[in-house]
Structure formats: C-alpha cells, structure tokens
Design a protein around this motif. Structure first.
Motif, short mmCIF file in Angstrom:
data_model
loop_
_atom_site.label_atom_id
_atom_site.label_comp_id
_atom_site.label_asym_id
_atom_site.label_seq_id
_atom_site.Cartn_x
_atom_site.Cartn_y
_atom_site.Cartn_z
N SER A 111 0.82 -1.22 0.00
CA SER A 111 0.00 0.00 0.00
C SER A 111 0.84 1.26 0.00
CB SER A 111 -0.95 -0.01 1.20
OG SER A 111 -0.21 0.18 2.39
N THR A 115 0.50 3.35 3.42
CA THR A 115 -0.79 3.55 4.10
C THR A 115 -1.01 2.50 5.19
OG1 THR A 115 -1.66 4.37 2.01
CG2 THR A 115 -3.25 3.86 3.72
N SER A 121 -8.12 -0.40 -6.55
CA SER A 121 -7.32 -0.94 -5.44
C SER A 121 -8.05 -0.70 -4.12
CB SER A 121 -5.95 -0.28 -5.37
OG SER A 121 -5.26 -0.45 -6.57
N ARG A 122 -8.68 0.45 -4.04
CA ARG A 122 -9.41 0.77 -2.82
C ARG A 122 -10.69 -0.07 -2.72
NH1 ARG A 122 -9.85 6.90 -0.91
NH2 ARG A 122 -11.00 7.24 -2.81
N ASP A 142 -9.10 -2.64 -0.47
CA ASP A 142 -9.06 -1.70 0.65
C ASP A 142 -7.67 -1.07 0.80
OD1 ASP A 142 -10.45 -0.35 2.55
OD2 ASP A 142 -10.13 -1.79 4.15
N ASP A 146 -5.63 2.12 0.06
CA ASP A 146 -5.89 3.52 -0.30
C ASP A 146 -4.57 4.24 -0.60
OD1 ASP A 146 -6.82 6.03 -0.67
OD2 ASP A 146 -7.73 6.26 1.31
#
Lengths: 99, 355
Positions: free
Chosen positions: B158, B161, B255-256, B260, B262
């Motif tokens: 990520s 994140t 991807s979000r 999940d 972000d």
C-alpha cells in the motif's frame, strides 16, 4: 408502468454498481481469512464475473427499455443511462503526474 | 465482436418499433443506441482492465534474504512481532549496538524501514551494510520486513498507508513487547531511519507515534499517487504488457474498492509537520529521477513550517534514488550517527554487556 420503463436501465445501472461493491467487500472479507495470496485472486475473479453478469443484465434491461422508448423523454432517460454508464471513463482525466 | 452479439444487439436497438416514428425521433433513437452501446462496452472494458492492473499493483512478490548481520561479524537475534492494529506477523533482526569497548548495548534503538519490493537486507540500497554500520557505532537496530516483504506475512503493498502499522508494531515491540535480548534490557530511546517507501512510511508513523524521537528520511516521496501515475505505465503488467496511463487512476480507485488499499492516503506531506519538535533529518539524491527533488522540497517546506521544527537536510550530489549511502559511504554514516547522537543523546548503558 410503460412510461417509467425507459428509466429502469438507469436504476439497474445504479443498483448493479452498488451490488458489485457489496459483493467485492464480502468476497474480500471472506477470502482474507485464507490469507492475502488467496484474497488477491479470489476478489478479482469474483469482481470480473460480477462485472460480466452486470454487463449482460444492463444490456438486457436497456434493450427491453429501448424497444418501448417512443418519446423524446424516454430517449433522454436512456441517454442519461449512457452517461451514468460512461462515468467511470471520467477517471481518465483524473491524472496529475509529478514532474 | 460477433461472438459477443453486439451487432445483433445493435440491430435490435436501432430498428425495433421504428415503423410509426418521425424521422427526427428515429435519428434520436439511433444516436442514443450508439451512445449506450459505446458507453457500456468502453466502461465495462475499462473497469475490467483497471481491476486487473489494481490486482497487479497491490502485490509485490517477496524477495529472499541471503545474508544476515552475522556476515558483518555482528551478533543479532531473530524477532517476530505483530503489526499494530491488524496484528500481522512481521519478522526481523534485532542487532545490538557495539560500544567502543566492544560491549553490546540496546540503550538507543533505531527502527530501520526498507523500501518497496525489497526486504530488511535490501541489497539494492545496501541496507544491511548500513544497519551494520549503525550497530558498529553503538546504535541498536531493529531491521524488519514490512508486510508482504521478505519473511513477513503476505499482505497488499500500500506504499505506506498500511505499512505504517508495521513501524508502529516495531515501536510497540521495543517499548513493551518481549525484549529481544533480555540481558541488554529495554531501549531507553527509539529513533527511525527509512529509505524510499520506508522513509515515507516512517514519516507517517512518526507523525502518529511520539515514541519515535528522531527520524532520518532518505528519498521519501511527498505523496505516492503522482509517482504511481508516472511509473505504472512504464512497467509491464503480466498478460497486458504496458498499460496506458489513462488506466492508472481507475486502477488506484479499484485498489481501494477491491483490496481496501488507499494509495491516496499515502501522503507524508500532510502529516510531517506533526513530527516537530522532534528532530528530523531529510536526505535526498540530487540525481534522483524516480522520486524527483520536488518531493524533498515539499516535505522540507511542510516539516519546517512549525516554529518548533528541527529539520536538518542533506542533498547528496550524484546520488540517484535511494543511493545516497552507496554514493557517500562513510560520510553518510558519520552524518546519520551524528544526527542520532545529537537527537537521542549519548549511550547511557555505561559499560554495556560483554559481547
């Protein structure tokens, strides 16, 4: 009923989008229990299958509605459906690359 | 196209029930039919491709670890600890600092955070050698694999994140977890050193965790999204090859939605000011064409904004991305160790423990 039919594809597009998001979330939560390597592929497969089913459903409903569309208002509703369908393409313009 | 039934659908939409209509209405129908078909096909295709790109984006195959600190003549302990919040198992090395008298110490511990698509050894930027140098200068080091890397639990990439939870887990281990080397006791102070994505991750973690009392950030990005938008089209994606840049924003959104992850939240520039008044050392290569210098400038401006800020900077000539240590060697070590000495104070373990 007949008058509202051309609005149905728009409702279906929105409902299908919501359903796809829900299905992806459920698939992620369930498959995450088996670890990310399983989750990664499972979620994609579920999503792509869902997307295909959604495309067929939207096409079928649109076709049915289109056959009944016989007034300008009906056509406007269908045009609005097309705009809603095309909305993901707006992301193409969302880029802001660094130098 | 034929097998998809698109021409049949086209005919059905175009000409069904047109017999009684005016010419204008017929034209309108045809235009709307064309619009619906085009929008539908392009949108579903676009989202499908973007979803696949997202699936590739969130995964980085773990790379093997070939060497340990023992290859540098250092003692170390294997450690395993959970990330904060989501409790993924992370693995790493705890390397005690070596005092001038040869004794070992854990008084000052530095959490070393690696970059993307690598691990705690990180051959590309010589991280093992760097951690070894820090240890030889009396600083204990906790070098660990972030989630999805090296020997830690597979997890999505990520770009900071989620990985900041790993850094916070490392701090928890040093603060109140099982002591890696009980004979050395618990560290008195904790600092952090991160490279590239590790630096960005460390900055975000340090902004949340006051226990990280000094931070060295080498080659951090200010925000990751512009970097991904520029770099993803340059890389080959399995099956698809090079993907046009227009797919990247949708891939980031996907991807979000799907994983999940972000990427839009990976913005150290938003939280770096919170690190003040703790000392911060920003390092960046002047020849870095992967994370352009503008990232350093933005981070420096944001970090220096508070009146209590204590920011030191070093722009390294001829250093490409994350290559400052490779280019400058001993000077890098001297500057970083001096920074930690000034920020964390001298070692207070007095005599240390026999090696």
């Amino acid at each position: 009923m007949r008058a509202t039919r051309p609005g149905l594809p728009l409702v279906v597009v929105l409902a299908v989008a919501a359903a796809l998001l829900a299905i992806a979330t459920v698939a992620r939560v369930i498959s995450a229990r088996a670890g990310f390597l399983v989750e990664r592929e499972s979620v994609l497969v579920v999503w792509l299958v869902g997307l295909f089913v959604a495309a067929v459903l939207v096409a079928w409903v649109s076709r049915a509605a289109f056959r009944r569309a016989s007034s300008p208002l009906n056509l406007w509703l269908l045009a609005l459906t097309a705009v809603a369908l095309a909305s993901p393409l707006l992301l193409i313009f969302a880029q802001h690359p660094s130098s | 196209m034929t097998f998809l039934g698109i021409p049949a659908l086209w005919r059905l939409m175009m000409f069904a029930g047109e017999g009684h209509m005016t010419r204008q209405l017929r034209r309108g129908r045809r235009a709307v039919a064309a619009l619906l078909l085009t929008a539908g096909i392009l949108s579903f295709g676009y989202v499908a491709v973007a979803s696949y790109v997202a699936e590739q984006l969130v995964y980085a195959a773990p790379t093997p670890i070939d060497k340990t600190p023992a290859s540098l003549g250092l003692r170390f302990a294997y450690v395993s600890f959970p990330s904060r919040q989501d409790h993924l198992t992370l693995r790493g090395w705890f390397i005690p600092g070596v005092l001038p008298n040869g004794r070992l110490t854990a008084d000052r511990a530095i959490v070393v955070v690696h970059g993307t698509r690598t691990n705690r050894e990180s051959k590309g930027d010589h991280q093992l050698q760097l951690t070894g140098e820090l240890a030889k200068h009396g600083l204990a080091v906790l070098a660990f694999d972030m989630r999805g890397a090296g020997e830690s639990t597979p997890a999505p990439l990520s770009m900071g994140t989620l990985e900041q939870r790993d850094v916070l887990g490392a701090v928890d281990l040093l603060h109140n977890g099982p002591i890696p080397m009980p004979e050395l006791g618990r560290p008195r102070v904790i600092g952090g050193l991160g490279i590239s994505m590790g630096a960005a991750t460390l900055l975000m973690a340090a902004a949340r965790e006051p226990a990280i009392q000094a931070v060295v950030s080498d080659s951090a990005y200010a925000e990751v999204v512009p970097l991904l938008e520029r770099e993803v089209p340059k890389r080959k994606v399995a099956v698809l090859g090079h993907v046009p840049g227009g797919f990247v924003p949708a891939a980031l959104v996907m991807s979000r939605i799907l994983y999940d992850v972000d990427y839009f939240a990976a913005r150290p520039v938003d939280s770096i000011a919170t690190i003040a008044p703790r000392p911060l050392f920003l390092i960046h290569g002047l020849a870095d064409d992967y994370v352009p210098l503008s990232n350093f400038q933005r981070l420096n401006a944001a970090a220096s904004a508070p009146s209590t800020a204590h920011v030191t900077t070093w722009l390294v000539p001829k250093a490409r991305h994350a290559q400052a240590f490779k280019v400058t060697g001993a000077e890098y070590v001297t500057r970083v160790v001096s920074f930690f000495d000034a920020s964390l104070g001298a070692d207070r373990s007095l005599t240390g423990v026999a090696a």
